[in-house]
Motif scaffolding. Sequence first.
Motif, PDB file in Angstrom:
ATOM      1  N   ARG A 290       0.827  -1.210   0.000  1.00 46.63           N
ATOM      2  CA  ARG A 290       0.000   0.000   0.000  1.00 46.63           C
ATOM      3  C   ARG A 290       0.863   1.263   0.000  1.00 46.63           C
ATOM      4  O   ARG A 290       0.571   2.237  -0.714  1.00 46.63           O
ATOM      5  N   ALA A 291       1.943   1.239   0.778  1.00 44.07           N
ATOM      6  CA  ALA A 291       2.839   2.401   0.840  1.00 44.07           C
ATOM      7  C   ALA A 291       3.474   2.676  -0.521  1.00 44.07           C
ATOM      8  O   ALA A 291       3.527   3.830  -0.971  1.00 44.07           O
ATOM      9  N   MET A 292       3.945   1.624  -1.189  1.00 41.73           N
ATOM     10  CA  MET A 292       4.554   1.813  -2.508  1.00 41.73           C
ATOM     11  C   MET A 292       3.535   2.345  -3.501  1.00 41.73           C
ATOM     12  O   MET A 292       3.837   3.254  -4.294  1.00 41.73           O
ATOM     13  N   ARG A 293       2.319   1.821  -3.456  1.00 45.41           N
ATOM     14  CA  ARG A 293       1.277   2.308  -4.364  1.00 45.41           C
ATOM     15  C   ARG A 293       0.931   3.771  -4.071  1.00 45.41           C
ATOM     16  O   ARG A 293       0.699   4.556  -4.995  1.00 45.41           O
ATOM     17  N   TYR A 294       0.886   4.115  -2.789  1.00 48.59           N
ATOM     18  CA  TYR A 294       0.580   5.500  -2.424  1.00 48.59           C
ATOM     19  C   TYR A 294       1.657   6.453  -2.962  1.00 48.59           C
ATOM     20  O   TYR A 294       1.344   7.498  -3.527  1.00 48.59           O
ATOM     21  N   ILE A 295       2.913   6.078  -2.766  1.00 45.68           N
ATOM     22  CA  ILE A 295       4.013   6.933  -3.231  1.00 45.68           C
ATOM     23  C   ILE A 295       3.949   7.106  -4.743  1.00 45.68           C
ATOM     24  O   ILE A 295       4.066   8.220  -5.270  1.00 45.68           O
ATOM     25  N   LYS A 296       3.739   6.004  -5.464  1.00 47.55           N
ATOM     26  CA  LYS A 296       3.664   6.084  -6.924  1.00 47.55           C
ATOM     27  C   LYS A 296       2.477   6.928  -7.381  1.00 47.55           C
ATOM     28  O   LYS A 296       2.580   7.693  -8.349  1.00 47.55           O
ATOM     29  N   SER A 297       1.360   6.807  -6.669  1.00 46.97           N
ATOM     30  CA  SER A 297       0.168   7.556  -7.064  1.00 46.97           C
ATOM     31  C   SER A 297       0.334   9.051  -6.834  1.00 46.97           C
ATOM     32  O   SER A 297      -0.389   9.857  -7.434  1.00 46.97           O
TER      33      SER A 297
ATOM     34  N   PRO B 174       8.591  -2.366  -6.679  1.00 44.04           N
ATOM     35  CA  PRO B 174       9.649  -1.347  -6.543  1.00 44.04           C
ATOM     36  C   PRO B 174      10.590  -1.414  -7.735  1.00 44.04           C
ATOM     37  O   PRO B 174      10.843  -2.496  -8.289  1.00 44.04           O
ATOM     38  N   ASP B 175      11.129  -0.270  -8.136  1.00 42.69           N
ATOM     39  CA  ASP B 175      12.012  -0.225  -9.304  1.00 42.69           C
ATOM     40  C   ASP B 175      13.426  -0.678  -8.987  1.00 42.69           C
ATOM     41  O   ASP B 175      14.199  -0.981  -9.899  1.00 42.69           O
ATOM     42  N   PHE B 176      13.776  -0.712  -7.717  1.00 40.12           N
ATOM     43  CA  PHE B 176      15.057  -1.258  -7.287  1.00 40.12           C
ATOM     44  C   PHE B 176      14.941  -1.667  -5.828  1.00 40.12           C
ATOM     45  O   PHE B 176      14.046  -1.208  -5.103  1.00 40.12           O
ATOM     46  N   LEU B 177      15.849  -2.546  -5.401  1.00 39.41           N
ATOM     47  CA  LEU B 177      15.892  -3.001  -4.014  1.00 39.41           C
ATOM     48  C   LEU B 177      17.264  -2.669  -3.441  1.00 39.41           C
ATOM     49  O   LEU B 177      18.286  -2.897  -4.096  1.00 39.41           O
ATOM     50  N   ALA B 178      17.288  -2.167  -2.212  1.00 38.76           N
ATOM     51  CA  ALA B 178      18.537  -1.970  -1.471  1.00 38.76           C
ATOM     52  C   ALA B 178      18.360  -2.686  -0.140  1.00 38.76           C
ATOM     53  O   ALA B 178      17.546  -2.266   0.683  1.00 38.76           O
TER      54      ALA B 178
END
Length: 307
Positions: free
Chosen positions: A133-140, A189-193
């Motif tokens: 949900r957090a990743m979707r929120y940031i992208k939106s 996510p577009d990358f992982l760290a």
Amino acid sequence: MKTYTLLATLLIFIGMKAQTDKTIEIWNDEIPNSQKSNSEEKWDQSEWGTLWVTHVQKPTIEVFLPTPRTATGTGVLICPGGGYAGLAYDWEGTDIAKWLNSKGIAAFVLKYRLPSDASVKTTYKAPLQDAQRAMRYIKSNKDQFHLKDGQIGVMGFSAGGHVASTLGTLYNKEVYTPKDSIDNISAKPDFLALIYPVISMQQGVTHQGSKDQLLGKNPSKIVTDEFSNELNVNTETSPTFLIHSTDDGAVPVQNSLRFYQALIANKVPAAMHIFPTGGHGYGLGLENKATQQWTSLFETWITELYQ
């Protein structure tokens, strides 16, 4: 006149801060996989001198934006560690966010639910639900945060590394019923760290405390394998940056090694740096000559990824 000008400048600055650095609840109303309980969220100073958050009730992201002049358009969702028993919120969260800002990178510190809390129904679903949900929120809201398409990744520490790697491999697993238009956006996510991450739930490799908190004392083989993220890597997994120390006595270095091997087998671009010393839980790594290199190594890697 000077007093008026100073006051006006101060008000503008406060207004700008209000638009940028803030804490956002990621679920608008009902939180999925939750139930009523007497549990109360706690913020304490840990014995290690860090801000320790337990019994998370309302998952949030705390937003940290760089100045427009230095912004690169890259954003990072940060998942603090804590063995799935708590969150090292400043040590592996807000401190990291401020460092990323200094490099022109927007940062979003995730306060995710802890699986064994009484407010959670199914333990292993909650952290992934919040991360998706957090990743979707940031992208939106990428335009509001001045982020570029394809440059929004995730960074996780220790058990937070397990949250991050789970998001990175199970981003399209349906773990909650879509609630609004935000949930139409990919959570990938577009990358992982992954910094000294818990990756595997397999016996002899996992961090047992994290496994017990997430899956319970006697999880089935199906669930154990499902959350052993080295088994979930495929050709669609995003480019990954890994840091670990050989002498990590909490989370065996085999966690990063197994994930790296899976990435290579699937021809996913990957960088891994293993330090001979450093132990575990070193945050920005400033207390050890070896581990203090990881931040500059990441900066080089992310710059090359998007140059």
